[in-house]
Design a protein around this motif. Sequence first.
Motif, PDB file in Angstrom:
ATOM      1  N   LYS A   1      36.728  48.218  47.701  1.00 30.54           N
ATOM      2  CA  LYS A   1      35.348  48.724  47.641  1.00 30.54           C
ATOM      3  C   LYS A   1      34.698  48.315  46.329  1.00 30.54           C
ATOM      4  CE  LYS A   1      34.624  53.075  46.575  1.00 30.54           C
ATOM      5  NZ  LYS A   1      34.712  54.549  46.745  1.00 30.54           N
ATOM      6  N   GLU A   2      35.481  48.365  45.269  1.00 31.53           N
ATOM      7  CA  GLU A   2      34.945  47.975  43.963  1.00 31.53           C
ATOM      8  C   GLU A   2      34.783  46.456  43.857  1.00 31.53           C
ATOM      9  OE1 GLU A   2      33.849  49.869  41.624  1.00 31.53           O
ATOM     10  OE2 GLU A   2      34.335  51.620  42.879  1.00 31.53           O
ATOM     11  N   GLN A   3      35.865  45.780  44.191  1.00 30.95           N
ATOM     12  CA  GLN A   3      35.942  44.349  43.887  1.00 30.95           C
ATOM     13  C   GLN A   3      35.149  43.458  44.826  1.00 30.95           C
ATOM     14  OE1 GLN A   3      37.380  42.992  41.247  1.00 30.95           O
ATOM     15  NE2 GLN A   3      37.976  44.990  40.447  1.00 30.95           N
TER      16      GLN A   3
ATOM     17  N   GLN B   1      31.539  42.934  44.376  1.00 30.40           N
ATOM     18  CA  GLN B   1      31.268  42.296  43.088  1.00 30.40           C
ATOM     19  C   GLN B   1      31.451  40.784  43.146  1.00 30.40           C
ATOM     20  OE1 GLN B   1      33.023  43.425  39.382  1.00 30.40           O
ATOM     21  NE2 GLN B   1      32.815  45.591  39.929  1.00 30.40           N
ATOM     22  N   ILE B   2      32.475  40.395  43.872  1.00 35.44           N
ATOM     23  CA  ILE B   2      32.779  38.960  43.920  1.00 35.44           C
ATOM     24  C   ILE B   2      31.854  38.230  44.874  1.00 35.44           C
ATOM     25  CG2 ILE B   2      34.562  37.253  44.471  1.00 35.44           C
ATOM     26  CD1 ILE B   2      36.612  39.404  43.686  1.00 35.44           C
TER      27      ILE B   2
ATOM     28  N   GLU C   1      33.479  31.966  42.687  1.00 36.48           N
ATOM     29  CA  GLU C   1      33.853  32.913  43.726  1.00 36.48           C
ATOM     30  C   GLU C   1      35.326  32.760  44.077  1.00 36.48           C
ATOM     31  OE1 GLU C   1      30.454  33.423  46.669  1.00 36.48           O
ATOM     32  OE2 GLU C   1      32.141  32.871  47.950  1.00 36.48           O
ATOM     33  N   GLU C   2      35.718  31.505  44.257  1.00 38.01           N
ATOM     34  CA  GLU C   2      37.086  31.186  44.639  1.00 38.01           C
ATOM     35  C   GLU C   2      38.072  31.673  43.575  1.00 38.01           C
ATOM     36  OE1 GLU C   2      37.869  29.566  47.486  1.00 38.01           O
ATOM     37  OE2 GLU C   2      40.014  29.696  47.009  1.00 38.01           O
TER      38      GLU C   2
ATOM     39  N   MET D   1      28.219  42.530  54.226  1.00 38.30           N
ATOM     40  CA  MET D   1      28.274  41.070  54.204  1.00 38.30           C
ATOM     41  C   MET D   1      29.420  40.610  53.298  1.00 38.30           C
ATOM     42  SD  MET D   1      26.514  38.660  55.582  1.00 38.30           S
ATOM     43  CE  MET D   1      26.448  36.898  55.400  1.00 38.30           C
ATOM     44  N   ALA D   2      29.586  41.289  52.178  1.00 37.69           N
ATOM     45  CA  ALA D   2      30.644  40.921  51.237  1.00 37.69           C
ATOM     46  C   ALA D   2      32.012  41.080  51.887  1.00 37.69           C
ATOM     47  CB  ALA D   2      30.565  41.788  49.985  1.00 37.69           C
ATOM     48  N   HIS D   3      32.210  42.211  52.550  1.00 33.13           N
ATOM     49  CA  HIS D   3      33.500  42.430  53.200  1.00 33.13           C
ATOM     50  C   HIS D   3      33.734  41.399  54.300  1.00 33.13           C
ATOM     51  CE1 HIS D   3      34.751  45.959  51.051  1.00 33.13           C
ATOM     52  NE2 HIS D   3      33.575  46.546  51.251  1.00 33.13           N
TER      53      HIS D   3
END
Length: 1740
Positions: free
Chosen positions: A32-34, A37-38, A50-51, A296-298
Amino acid sequence: MAEGEKSLDGLELSKEWLEAADSRAELFRYLKEQVPQIFCLKKESSPQEEEELMQSRLFLPLECFLFGEDPQEGLEKLKQGSTSSQLCGRVFKEGETVYSCRDCAIDPTCVLCMDCFQDSVHKGHRYKMHASSGGGFCDCGDIEAWKIGPCCSKHDPGAATAMVTDECGLEPEIYGRAERLFRILLHYVTDFLVWEENLELSAELQPRTKDNAYYCVLYNDEHHSYDHVIYTLQRSVNCDQAEAQTHTALIDKEGRRAVKRGTLRSCQQARDLIRSNSEHISLQPLRVEILHAAVMAHQTFVLRLGPWFQKVISYSVGFRQAFCQVALETNADGDQPCLISRLMLNDGRMYKGARKIVHELVFCSMLMETEFKKLFAIEFTKYYKQLQKDFIIDDHERSISITALSVQIFTVPTLARQLIEEGNVIKVIVGTVMELLREHLDNNNRFFFLGYNSDKFSRIQIIFHDLRYILISKPSVWTEELRREFLEGFKVFLGLLKCMQGMEEVKRQFGQHIAVEPEWEAGFSLQIQLRHILAMFQDWCSSDDEILLLAFEECHKVLMQCNNQSFHREATNYYMLKHILHVCPYKVSQEPVSIHLPISRLLAGLYVLLCRTGAVERLDDPERFDHTLLAEHPLRCVVLAAQVSAEMWRRNGLSLVSQVYYYQDVKCRDEMYDKDILMLQIAASKMDPNHFLMLVLLRFELFDYFKGSMNKDQDELIQWNRLTEEMLYLLIVIIGERYVPGISHVTKEDVTMREVIHLLCIEPMAHSSLVKGLPENESHETGLETVITKVATFKKPGVSGHGLYGVKKERLVDFNPFFYHYSRSQHSKAEESQKKRRTHEGHDKALCPPVPPAFCPAFSSIVRLLSCDIIIHILRHTLQRAAEDRATHWTEAMIQRALHLIGQALLEEKTQLEESTMEEVAFDFSLKARRIGSEHGKSVFLLLSKIKAVPSLEAQKDMVKWVLQMFEIVKCLREKSSPTASMSVDTTKPEESVQDKEKAERKRKAEAAKLHRQKIMAQMSTMQKNFIESNKMLYDNMPETGTQGGEPVVTTESCAMEHRELCVAIGPHRGSSPAEREVLTCILCQEEQEVAAQAPAMVLTACVQRSTVLTQCRGRIPTNRADGTGTSYPLFMPPELAVGTHTGSCGHVMHATCWQKYFEAVQNMTRNRLHAELIIDLENGEYLCPLCKSLCNTVVPLIPFERLMFNYENAEIIGQHLTLPRWIQIISARIKGLKSVAQDNDCNTESTSVDGDTGLCGEGQPDFRSILSYGVQEPRKFSDSIVEMLVVCATTVHRVGLQTAPNEQCPRVPLMAWNTCAFTIQAIENILQEGGKSLFGSLQNRQLAGLKAIVQFSAAQRIKSSQAVIQRHFNDMLGVLLPVIGRKNTPSLPEVDFFHLLVGLVLSIPALYQEEAVDLQPSAVSSAYNHLHILHLVTMAQMLQVLLSSTDFPAVAGEETEESRAAAELYTTVSQHTERLIPDVSGISVAERVKRGIEPFLRCAALFFNCLTGVQPPEELFSTAVTSQGQMEALCSYLALPSNVFQLFQEHREAVTPLLKRWCGSPAVTKALKGKNPTVRYPRRRNRLIDLPEDYSALLNQASHFQCPNSTDDDRKHPTLCLFCGAMLCSQSSCCLSQLDGEDVGACTAHAATCGAGVGMFLRIRECEIVLMASRTRGSTYPAPYLDDYGETDPHLGRGNPLHICPERYRKLNQLWQQHCILEEIARSLEVVNVMFAFEWQML
Ligand SMILES: [Zn+2]
Ligand SMILES: [Zn+2]
Ligand SMILES: [Zn+2]
Ligand SMILES: [Zn+2]
Ligand SMILES: [Zn+2]
Ligand SMILES: [Zn+2]
Ligand SMILES: [Zn+2]
């Protein structure tokens, strides 16, 4: 240290998760945190960053968790203990070449990847190659996929380690951790992959503060085109064209893409805009969703987790098993499907990228583990119907649907059996189809497809593949369960067939044509889909008697249900010859009839199987079957086909014609027409023969006709006749067609052999045509290979065309003109060709029926048809009509068929009589045929004798004769009743006396003689034609063949004898030029004209092109732009011959005026023709030769040899004065003089520094005019038109050769003329040498004519140019040989090609004779000496060049000779001058080396002087049989050189000694000797097309490892091989576009520009096709030089047979290149194809 720290962090983190009470919650808290953020937090993020973050912050801790220690160390330990997989499992990309083995693969879906194939045993088997459609995987290592050799050497388990695969080999602790981690992550992955727009994040993942950051995500669909999407995006989200294009490309590739990031409101606005904009265009809006940034991040992370899983799983079998375990486990309550099922069930809703992740995970996990594969298969089957339904409404291609996985599981034999037993997969699949097709059922529960959706329908059809997969391997052992479940499935399948039985009935249209063509394709495609399935069901049934009986009963039951209401009227009695048939009336021509009868046909198939296995005995109460009823529908169908063929159904349109066509076509016939015939045979074997025939007559609607009723209506008569033909044909088929296992004792192989024989009886055929003409089984096999050698002989192909099979003679006895698989046209073709063959071989024309194999007992009663009352009646009736001979009442075809039937009957009787005693033979056809009706002279036998006399039956006479002979044979057999009676036809000829026989013999001979005469006449007339044709060509091409002036050949010969010693082209002993007049015919106006200097010009077509054929530095073309910087070309040709200018000609002659008119007309016409510019480049003066269509771009004027007055005495005298040193002085003086004159004229006072050359002059300084004193004459005068043509040609050569604008004033125009002359000679010398041909006498006429014209043109060129310019060129060129005279930038010895120099000097020296006031040229004697001295000088320079460039001296043993001494001396001198040459080389070696090195130069020089002077060369040069030493001597003598060339240096020691020093002293020489510059070796390397591997798969292999240099994406590439240099290019791909003259061009075009100076020859590897290219816009394809074993090429690898190189064809391609004919070939092929759509060759 950073690495270590990171992993420490990771370890700590993972420990925390591990120790937490709820690992999942703990892990999620971290994610949830990371994750946000990435990914997706920032607006712009670099993919690299990102990679990196993802690796260090996410994957590292996860891996630490997995291993419980540093992942690197953990992995090391793991690797030591475990074994890798035995399965290859490589997932195929689209377009990747895959291999299957026809000998060993269980079914054609079993394939190998390239690497595995190359390492497998199948490489030597009959393999097939094809391009994968993507999505499958390599079956290497799967023991169920291959009969033998399941593993390649790489995947061979070898040791017993394979046994441990079931154990995971992991420590329980690690396994436990893996399971825990995978469970958490796979849930996470699943949740986000199946995410729906309106879902909320779960509490664990809900961010603390929810930003107002959203994404507007656009999904791919199939309704909107690329352009629509770009259009919509530009209007909706404010992006420019390029951005929109990137978005669209990615949407297409990944399935979706975030097109906007912003606040919820702005995203909503964008969404609405996109929707409304896209709706505008194509009714349906694009799919857009708004997703929160965190979601979207997940999702982004989940997409990355897919490949991560793959990586981790591949570490160890244990991990893989843990993953499978997690994917397949159901949750505690069991109410929810397992994770993998959840993903499968959502497949249809997921976008492309997400699906890809899931499919790849399935591939690398469950499909690699036998146990889990089974569990997965059960899950897959459980949801099968739902998955298929989803697929049907999905708009993606099948390859990206989860349903495509079926091939991976259903084709595994053990799995298939298990799925039938445990999940009744047959029922599931058929049930699915039924459900999907339900909407197409009518009130009678039959299908009708009016207005069906073809896209959806084709998706439904794919389901049948699955059924086929399941049935691929027939069980060897039947269990009770298997029987029960199979039968259950079979019943459901019958249910499907029931809906097809009788569907789509047609009714004959009267009066007017049908308004709308009814739909028929859907029904037939269903039938085609079912074809193999039906065969496989029968095959399964036949493997178990019990199943077979039950299936037959079941099938019969269902058929009876179908036949319930098929008649509309009550049965009545029909009478004929005291026989009564009780049936219902029915007329095909008036009542509905259907062509679809799958159940009747299946029943027929099963019945024959019952007979074959003998199980028919176990059938209960066989009498209950009503055979009249069973045969009813098949008979109707056959009659329908007959009526259509009799054109009774014309008004029903094309759809019916097509249906009948397919009904009998090879694609459908085995489960349609063939089975109908089978059913009729069954009925015929069971019914009373008279009743059967009456039924046939009734259904053919011929009953009344044969009862004697006659109609006057002409149309009806014609119809009856046609129907009678068809009916008799059907009887022939029913009685004679026994090639079905079960009908007679034949094998499948016999059946195939017979098919092949009959195909080949039509005409000799290529292998692929045979394959097309034979039915394929479910594995796409025809069985052709096993039989072909038994029945046919193979004729190899030549350099073009393909190999052909012809039927073996001894197989012709099996030929049946009424073979039931012949179409009408095939029948007549076969009949014609067989009759022709028989006449050719001196036989009669009777095509008698072959002796058929005996029926099996169950069918033996069919032959009763042949001797029953009704058949005798039918035959008599038919023959009588012919005997009466009333035009419209009979046809020849009718009689032909009747004769065939009688023949069949007599053969049958003969066979029976021969096999048993007469008492046992009840078959009495011959008796009945003689007896019945004989009282009125109308028995069959007597009628036959009558029709023998009917004139219109001339063609059948032989056949009638044969039938009558058969009657006699049978009679003899009956009378004597002894085996001896069966004598050969000839000896038992009744009453036909010896006289008759002789007469017949004589007649036959006369006939044969007549035929022979006709043939000869025909041959003669073609020969004559050819003769005229070729002579015309010869005449056109060879201007010098002296047939003019009454004394032909003899003159030249005696002349040659006389001047035997004068076979010398230069110097004081030169021979004479031929003095014949040449008279040529213009190909345009056909008028003759003499070629003369003063006459109007005659011209030769010509094509000038740049060429790299001889280059020694391929790929490097010196830039010589118009300014001429950077290279000395065109004044000096560099020795690498990088680019030359070639002028070729097809050798056709025209008047200059005729050509000009033609050219203008062509230009005007071409301008108006579509796409003509593809062939002809008008701007560049191109046109096609009016006669042979070669591509040309200029003309060369024809100039005769100069007449010579040669005074040998004078020559001798002059020679004493004009030695080489003297000549050098005179020339130098002349040059100096001319210069000063020029300077005086220009008032140029620049001081001259030519004093240095004084060192060369011994005696007194010669005057600058002394040159003239050795002889001058007036220059030649040419007619204006010749002069004009000289300019035309020279301008083209200059423009093309230098790629510059046309400019006839350019000082380089004469240089280019000399250059093209020299280069063309070199190219021709190269061809001759390569072809192993003699230097003279072996050139094609067109080459010779062209060459002469070019040399004469180049020689004449100087008269059109400024003499001062030419003098300057001469001076510059001479500078190379006399370095002192030269300027500073004169190239040194290693830097020029001396042949070019020789040509330039020889052709320019006459300009030195020019005087201010008078035009002068050297006299013949002066020229002879000029040539001599120039040649000697150049030859010495060339020898030195060879010596200086040599590093390898051959070790030759031998005695010291004069030559070797001279060589050694030269070598020593040169050594002294350079101080660097390798010491210790023997004189012999030096001599050898130099002589070999200068040979090409001398050969070129000989060609050149021959074309310049016309002097006859010595005989030795016309032969290849002469030794190379002899050749060398002949060359030297022709060129007036000492045969020991080293003697030159001694003869001219005085002049050469100072020169040698200067030549060797040049800094360039020193540099070259130090090895700084790559020097050319002599003789130069001969270029050839690169070597290609013998086996084409090696090339494919090479291509598969091809990496595009400019991109890394995994898109499909088109590797293309340059055959000139071997470069592998990435063609037709945007990644490798480059700029050429400001235009985008593909890799091949760009490469051709430097590699072939615009010309290219490429092999497109995947397509197996050659591409020829010339200039940017022109190209054509050409068959690759690879052939399969049957002598056929395989463009686009459509057939996929193994291919091997054909050296002859490759040699031909090489010649095409070497002879500069690529351009011509392209023009010709384009002219033929006449392309409608321009192919963008430049993008290749
Ligand atoms: Zn493989
Ligand atoms: Zn392998
Ligand atoms: Zn094999
Ligand atoms: Zn003409
Ligand atoms: Zn031509
Ligand atoms: Zn190349
Ligand atoms: Zn590329």
